[in-house]
Design an enzyme around this catalytic site. Structure first.
Site, PDB file in Angstrom:
ATOM      1  N   LYS A   1       5.250   4.781  -1.081  1.00 47.83           N
ATOM      2  CA  LYS A   1       5.609   6.245  -1.097  1.00 47.83           C
ATOM      3  C   LYS A   1       6.938   6.365  -0.761  1.00 47.83           C
ATOM      4  O   LYS A   1       7.627   7.401  -1.493  1.00 47.83           O
ATOM      5  CB  LYS A   1       4.666   6.781  -0.445  1.00 47.83           C
ATOM      6  CG  LYS A   1       3.231   7.289  -0.930  1.00 47.83           C
ATOM      7  CD  LYS A   1       2.422   8.047  -0.095  1.00 47.83           C
ATOM      8  CE  LYS A   1       0.905   8.292  -0.723  1.00 47.83           C
ATOM      9  NZ  LYS A   1       0.153   7.015  -0.490  1.00 47.83           N
TER      10      LYS A   1
ATOM     11  N   ALA B   1       0.891  -1.244  -0.008  1.00 49.86           N
ATOM     12  CA  ALA B   1       0.068  -0.024   0.005  1.00 49.86           C
ATOM     13  C   ALA B   1       0.898   1.138   0.009  1.00 49.86           C
ATOM     14  O   ALA B   1       1.883   1.415  -0.829  1.00 49.86           O
ATOM     15  CB  ALA B   1      -1.080  -0.037   1.094  1.00 49.86           C
ATOM     16  N   SER B   2       0.432   2.110   0.689  1.00 47.48           N
ATOM     17  CA  SER B   2       1.330   3.430   0.765  1.00 47.48           C
ATOM     18  C   SER B   2       2.917   3.513   1.343  1.00 47.48           C
ATOM     19  O   SER B   2       3.507   4.435   1.100  1.00 47.48           O
ATOM     20  CB  SER B   2       0.577   4.540   1.561  1.00 47.48           C
ATOM     21  OG  SER B   2      -0.576   4.890   0.821  1.00 47.48           O
ATOM     22  N   VAL B   3       3.272   2.435   1.841  1.00 52.55           N
ATOM     23  CA  VAL B   3       4.547   2.284   2.307  1.00 52.55           C
ATOM     24  C   VAL B   3       5.494   2.482   0.817  1.00 52.55           C
ATOM     25  O   VAL B   3       6.530   3.003   0.900  1.00 52.55           O
ATOM     26  CB  VAL B   3       5.082   0.896   2.879  1.00 52.55           C
ATOM     27  CG1 VAL B   3       6.454   0.815   3.086  1.00 52.55           C
ATOM     28  CG2 VAL B   3       4.253   1.170   4.270  1.00 52.55           C
TER      29      VAL B   3
END
Length: 365
Positions: free
Chosen positions: A83, A79-81
């Site tokens: 980023k 997921a957003s890790v």
């Protein structure tokens, strides 16, 4: 459940010759196994000091239909890790002199790959620090899976495919006014990576981030690809006794710069250490990435693509339907804490428990 856990703690305390560390980690393992049995928890929890895993617990199933258990080789959706990978890729271009943090986004992206409503004063700095003021395609608290009810998720194959979701939305305000978490901002950073590298985003990240950090089990995989050791993301049954559901209709079919890579816990530890020791960025640029740029909430600030928790501690969280992640590195202890789940509802709590253990030197209460 509380009573059962207290019984386990009592048994661990009564075992002769067992250290406070062993008792504390034993209690953690007992708690997670209880959640596995009673709440269907599945995932991996790791505490690694200096690259050595002092605690590593695998729980539940990576594939429920085939009964394949989670293992140390299991690759979980991040997921957003993801980023953090995007931010490091951009920073390495800054290090090479190909762009600066103060470069205006409109000076990099051509008109067809840039929101029509993007203000000319929005810079790379603003995107990395979530202070751009641009409208997002998904606001925190909304139902992410609902995005794909009327949009075919199988058409989302590259960062440019996300533009239509926000390219014509009016900005929330001027850049630099306040922190506002932005997935769309990192989609634009992914487009910047592609523009500078001249190759698709996954290839650019592989070359500039994954390979230098030694991440051999990390990558971007389409949901319909047959890959080894991938954890399937699961949603709970719609009704009691019903079947678990996979998340193939709830997320983009291909991960991108704002979320969706896959990695093992061991690779994430390598990444966090390569980030912390300057291998990826060098000392000066690492310091710039970890400089607080804006307050998120009490006790949490944001750097460039990374959250800061005081005392040098940094990391990121991520949550998609069927996927939940929490990673942190504590430089004072040379320790990484990693919680990966192929379901929702556990990673943040598990990660917080492990961070607390590290900060207390693993001593039991």
């Amino acid at each position: 459940m509380t009573g059962d856990l207290e019984n386990v703690e009592s048994r661990l305390r009564s075992q002769p010759g067992q250290s406070n560390t062993d008792r504390a980690l034993g209690t953690l393992d007992a708690r997670l196994r209880m959640w596995e049995q009673e709440r269907g928890y599945s995932g991996i929890a790791v505490i690694a000091r200096g690259g050595v895993r002092e605690f590593e617990g695998c729980y539940g199933l990576a594939n429920r239909s085939e009964g394949i258990p989670v293992s140390t080789e299991t690759r979980f959706g991040l997921a957003s890790v993801t980023k953090m990978f995007t931010a490091v890729a951009v920073a390495r271009f800054v290090r090479s002199g190909l762009v600066s943090f103060d470069t205006a986004v409109r000076d990099i992206l051509p008109a067809g790959r840039c929101p029509t409503t993007l203000r000319p004063d929005v810079t790379v700095h603003h995107l990395l620090s979530h202070t751009s003021g641009i409208a997002d395609y998904f606001e925190e608290g909304d139902d992410y899976a609902a995005l794909w009810t009327d949009r075919p998720n199988y058409r989302i194959l590259c960062p440019a495919d996300m533009l239509s979701l926000f390219a014509n939305l009016a900005p929330h305000g001027r850049p630099g006014q306040r922190f506002q978490y932005s997935n769309a901002g990192f989609v634009l950073l992914g487009l910047i990576v592609e523009e500078i590298a001249g190759v698709p985003y996954p290839d650019a990240v592989a070359e500039s981030v994954l390979e230098p950090a030694g991440l051999t089990s990390t990558g971007f995989f389409a949901l319909d690809e047959v890959q080894t050791h991938l954890a399937i993301g699961y949603l709970p049954p719609r009704e009691a006794g019903g079947p678990w559901r996979s998340n193939i209709y709830s997320i983009p079919s291909m991960g991108g710069p704002d979320g969706g890579a896959f990695a093992t816990a061991a690779d994430l530890d390598r990444f966090l250490r390569a980030y912390a020791d300057g291998t990826l960025l060098g000392e000066q640029l690492r310091a710039a990435m970890l400089t607080p740029r804006c307050v998120v909430r009490d006790g949490v600030e944001v750097g460039y693509g990374v959250f800061l928790y005081g005392g040098g501690r940094f990391g990121h969280t991520g949550e998609d339907p069927g996927c939940e992640v929490m990673v942190q590195h504590l430089p004072e202890f040379d320790t990484s804490v990693i919680a990966l789940c192929n379901m929702n509802g556990f990673a943040h709590e598990i990660g917080d428990l492990m961070v607390e253990l590290v900060l207390k030197g693993f001593s039991s209460r």
